[in-house]
Design a protein around this motif. Structure first.
Motif, PDB file in Angstrom:
ATOM      1  N   SER A  69       4.732  18.418   6.515  1.00  0.00           N
ATOM      2  CA  SER A  69       3.683  17.687   7.204  1.00  0.00           C
ATOM      3  C   SER A  69       2.815  16.917   6.202  1.00  0.00           C
ATOM      4  O   SER A  69       2.460  17.450   5.156  1.00  0.00           O
ATOM      5  N   GLY A  70       2.544  15.648   6.531  1.00  0.00           N
ATOM      6  CA  GLY A  70       1.648  14.854   5.692  1.00  0.00           C
ATOM      7  C   GLY A  70       2.296  14.206   4.484  1.00  0.00           C
ATOM      8  O   GLY A  70       1.613  13.620   3.649  1.00  0.00           O
ATOM      9  N   THR A  71       3.636  14.263   4.383  1.00  0.00           N
ATOM     10  CA  THR A  71       4.285  13.675   3.198  1.00  0.00           C
ATOM     11  C   THR A  71       4.513  12.166   3.344  1.00  0.00           C
ATOM     12  O   THR A  71       4.912  11.503   2.395  1.00  0.00           O
ATOM     13  N   GLY A  72       4.296  11.633   4.547  1.00  0.00           N
ATOM     14  CA  GLY A  72       4.431  10.183   4.717  1.00  0.00           C
ATOM     15  C   GLY A  72       5.611   9.778   5.581  1.00  0.00           C
ATOM     16  O   GLY A  72       6.104   8.657   5.481  1.00  0.00           O
ATOM     17  N   LYS A  73       6.038  10.647   6.503  1.00  0.00           N
ATOM     18  CA  LYS A  73       7.232  10.326   7.307  1.00  0.00           C
ATOM     19  C   LYS A  73       6.981   9.099   8.186  1.00  0.00           C
ATOM     20  O   LYS A  73       7.823   8.219   8.306  1.00  0.00           O
ATOM     21  N   GLU A  74       5.783   9.044   8.766  1.00  0.00           N
ATOM     22  CA  GLU A  74       5.516   7.914   9.660  1.00  0.00           C
ATOM     23  C   GLU A  74       5.371   6.601   8.875  1.00  0.00           C
ATOM     24  O   GLU A  74       5.883   5.561   9.288  1.00  0.00           O
ATOM     25  N   ILE A  75       4.708   6.672   7.751  1.00  0.00           N
ATOM     26  CA  ILE A  75       4.513   5.443   6.960  1.00  0.00           C
ATOM     27  C   ILE A  75       5.875   4.919   6.489  1.00  0.00           C
ATOM     28  O   ILE A  75       6.127   3.709   6.454  1.00  0.00           O
ATOM     29  N   GLU A 112      -5.863  12.327   1.613  1.00  0.00           N
ATOM     30  CA  GLU A 112      -6.526  11.173   2.232  1.00  0.00           C
ATOM     31  C   GLU A 112      -7.824  11.610   2.920  1.00  0.00           C
ATOM     32  O   GLU A 112      -8.871  10.986   2.750  1.00  0.00           O
ATOM     33  N   PHE A 167      -6.925   5.415  -1.628  1.00  0.00           N
ATOM     34  CA  PHE A 167      -7.731   5.863  -0.481  1.00  0.00           C
ATOM     35  C   PHE A 167      -9.217   5.556  -0.683  1.00  0.00           C
ATOM     36  O   PHE A 167      -9.911   5.207   0.270  1.00  0.00           O
ATOM     37  N   LEU A 182      -2.850   7.454  -5.531  1.00  0.00           N
ATOM     38  CA  LEU A 182      -3.218   7.694  -4.134  1.00  0.00           C
ATOM     39  C   LEU A 182      -4.737   7.832  -4.002  1.00  0.00           C
ATOM     40  O   LEU A 182      -5.343   7.290  -3.082  1.00  0.00           O
ATOM     41  N   VAL A 236      -0.116  14.378   1.427  1.00  0.00           N
ATOM     42  CA  VAL A 236      -0.916  13.159   1.269  1.00  0.00           C
ATOM     43  C   VAL A 236      -2.026  13.080   2.327  1.00  0.00           C
ATOM     44  O   VAL A 236      -3.131  12.614   2.046  1.00  0.00           O
ATOM     45  N   ARG A 237      -1.749  13.576   3.532  1.00  0.00           N
ATOM     46  CA  ARG A 237      -2.780  13.492   4.570  1.00  0.00           C
ATOM     47  C   ARG A 237      -4.024  14.284   4.177  1.00  0.00           C
ATOM     48  O   ARG A 237      -5.151  13.811   4.341  1.00  0.00           O
ATOM     49  N   THR A 279       0.813  -1.217   0.000  1.00  0.00           N
ATOM     50  CA  THR A 279       0.000   0.000   0.000  1.00  0.00           C
ATOM     51  C   THR A 279       0.850   1.273   0.000  1.00  0.00           C
ATOM     52  O   THR A 279       0.319   2.361   0.129  1.00  0.00           O
ATOM     53  N   PHE A 280       2.155   1.104  -0.120  1.00  0.00           N
ATOM     54  CA  PHE A 280       3.010   2.287  -0.212  1.00  0.00           C
ATOM     55  C   PHE A 280       3.024   2.726  -1.671  1.00  0.00           C
ATOM     56  O   PHE A 280       3.521   2.018  -2.541  1.00  0.00           O
ATOM     57  N   ILE A 281       2.444   3.886  -1.947  1.00  0.00           N
ATOM     58  CA  ILE A 281       2.309   4.333  -3.335  1.00  0.00           C
ATOM     59  C   ILE A 281       3.583   5.045  -3.781  1.00  0.00           C
ATOM     60  O   ILE A 281       4.040   5.988  -3.138  1.00  0.00           O
TER      61      ILE A 281
END
Ligand SMILES: Nc1ncnc2c1ncn2[C@@H]1O[C@H](COP(=O)(O)OP(=O)(O)OP(=O)(O)O)[C@@H](O)[C@H]1O
Ligand SMILES: [Mg+2]
Length: 474
Positions: free
Chosen positions: A175-181, A366, A330, A326, A362-363, A144-146
């Motif tokens: 913010s929201g670029t996918g750092k945590e994923i 989403e 989603f 994406l 991305v957030r 699911t990592f696009i």
């Protein structure tokens, strides 16, 4: 290689019990014994038994109290309660507290062997299911990592190259670029994937509590510290610690973090003893750390130590090729979770989405797609985009912040990353199929039970059975 014998700890004030068991079953199991609850609790930590046989009636701490204490351990062994005559009132308490079985004294050695084997089989099944769950999570996070854009393919290729190394990684991006994923993917693709992934948001925890949260504290370290508490670093032992918003870590804690990075040790708040941990550290920030160093808010030695690899995540507006993928990802995700099916997004709306500037990355995309699915109406997008500040940019606009460039890897000699991707994908699919069929076999093809054990939805199990052409005759 010979398998180690299963180790069973017998906690009973009557020495005859462990003697009888050793006499009858020592060929199959190794027995160790404790004569009271306190010794028993200690031996659970020192001997690491696979199973505990726990007497209820003992002088001092009784079996129910011991069970309550053992329940506080991170990962306790299964427990079989052993009770004397007329103590059946404890059965309910024991079951409520999670004991696996209940045996009455006097017992027959053959009968006890059956109970032991039943519990061990259940433990084995649980372990297999947890391994399967980890593998499914790995596969899911990978699938699911696009990464349709060249920029994100480079990011993914770096992730694949460094995930299984011990290098510290600093993930940067708006913010929201996918750092945590990305941090989770780094963990999931590493050999630490079956171990904990612990996230601490350094900006969300008040300054004076952060040290205790990260490093734990000893009893009496401060007012209110009634008992010792492990910190998040100890919980992350053998796994990965994700320090989110690391740019907000107070200066006074940065030297303690540096010590963990350099020596893998630290001291709990109010303690004196060094605690050793084996933890891989990943940091993330959207702050300008170079400026923070100049302002003396961030230690430069910590910065270099954290930064063995930097992953700079591009903002969404400079990788517009990812937007259609994406969007579809989603829509599918929220259709599944809200049990809805919407008409596919029209080309016209897709064009609007691609042209938009996405300040929240991305957030933001989403959240918007979630609303579209919940309200089953794509026409709301025009309003949502307008109310979000009308940030429509031409598709190749780069006039907005794009200080985040594509990551550089130290080693360029790595071969084509796509083959690695294919190999990992195929291996994971192979393992997934194998483990799903094992669980189906063990549950006699009871699909609901299997889905429950696998902790996936019934629907997705049916989908996977079809996808892998599994059937009960194989
Ligand atoms: N490449 C991607 N593929 C699929 N989903 C993504 C991707 N990048 C981000 N997402 C999703 O977008 C959302 C935001 O991502 P994430 O939380 O990782 O961002 P972040 O950079 O940590 O944001 P913040 O700085 O605000 O904490 C998450 O739900 C994540 O799953
Ligand atoms: Mg984040």
């Amino acid at each position: 290689m010979a398998k180690n014998k299963i180790k069973i700890l017998v906690i009973d004030d009557d020495p005859k019990v462990s003697w009888i068991l050793s006499e009858g079953l020592s060929k199959k199991f190794e027995f160790v014994s404790a004569r009271d609850g306190i010794e028993g609790i200690q031996m659970v930590s020192t001997e690491k038994p696979d199973l505990v046989l726990l007497d209820i009636k003992m002088p001092g701490m009784n079996g129910i109290e011991v069970l309550e204490k053992l329940n506080k351990l991170e990962d306790r062994p299964e427990i079989i309660m052993v009770s004397g005559h007329g103590e059946t009132q404890y059965v309910v308490d024991s079951v409520k507290l999670g004991a696996a079985e209940f045996i009455n004294k006097p017992f027959d050695v053959n009968e006890i062997e059956i109970h032991i084997n039943t519990v061990l089989e259940k433990t084995e099944l649980k372990k297999e299911v947890s391994e399967l769950k980890t593998k499914l999570e790995v596969k899911h996070s990978y699938d699911t990592f696009i990464d349709d854009s060249v920029a994100m393919q480079k990011v993914k290729s770096v992730i694949e190259q460094v995930s299984d190394s011990e290098l510290t990684v600093l993930i940067r991006g708006e913010s929201g670029t996918g750092k945590e994923i990305v941090a989770r993917l780094l963990h999931n693709l590493s050999s630490r994937s079956g171990e904990p992934f612990v996230k601490v948001n350094c900006a969300a925890i008040p300054r004076d509590l952060l040290e205790a949260e990260l490093f734990g504290y000893e009893k009496g370290a401060f007012t209110g510290a009634h008992k010792m508490k492990q910190g998040r670093f100890e919980v992350a032992h053998k796994g990965t610690m994700f320090l989110d918003e690391i740019g907000d870590m107070p200066l006074e804690l940065q030297s303690k973090l540096l010590q963990v990075l350099e020596q893998q040790e630290f001291v709990r708040v109010g303690g004196v003893q060094n605690i050793h941990v084996d933890v891989r550290i990943i940091g993330a920030t959207n702050k300008n750390l170079e400026q923070a160093i100049v302002n003396k808010e961030f230690r430069d030695d910590l910065f270099y130590r954290l930064n063995e690899i930097t992953l700079l995540l591009p903002s969404l507006r400079v990788r517009k090729e990812d937007i259609p993928l994406l969007v579809n990802h989603f829509v599918k995700k929220y259709e599944e979770s809200y049990k809805k099916e919407i008409v596919p997004i029209s080309q016209e709306v897709m064009n609007q989405l691609v042209s938009y500037g996405w300040p929240g990355n991305v957030r933001q995309l989403e959240n918007m797609m979630k609303q579209v699915v919940v309200r089953e109406d794509e026409t709301i997008i025009a309003d949502l985009l307008a109310s979000s500040g009308n940030q429509v940019l031409s598709s190749n606009s780069s006039n907005t912040v794009s200080t985040f460039s594509i990551p550089q890897v130290a080693d360029n000699s790595q071969p084509d990353s796509y083959s690695l991707k294919t190999i990992i994908g195929e291996k994971i699919a192979f393992e997934e199929k194998k483990l799903i069929s094992e669980v189906l076999h063990k549950t006699n093809w009871n699909r609901r039970k299997a889905a429950e054990l696998l902790e996936i939805s019934y629907r997705s199990l049916l989908y996977k059975i079809k996808d892998y052409s599994l059937n009960s005759t194989k």
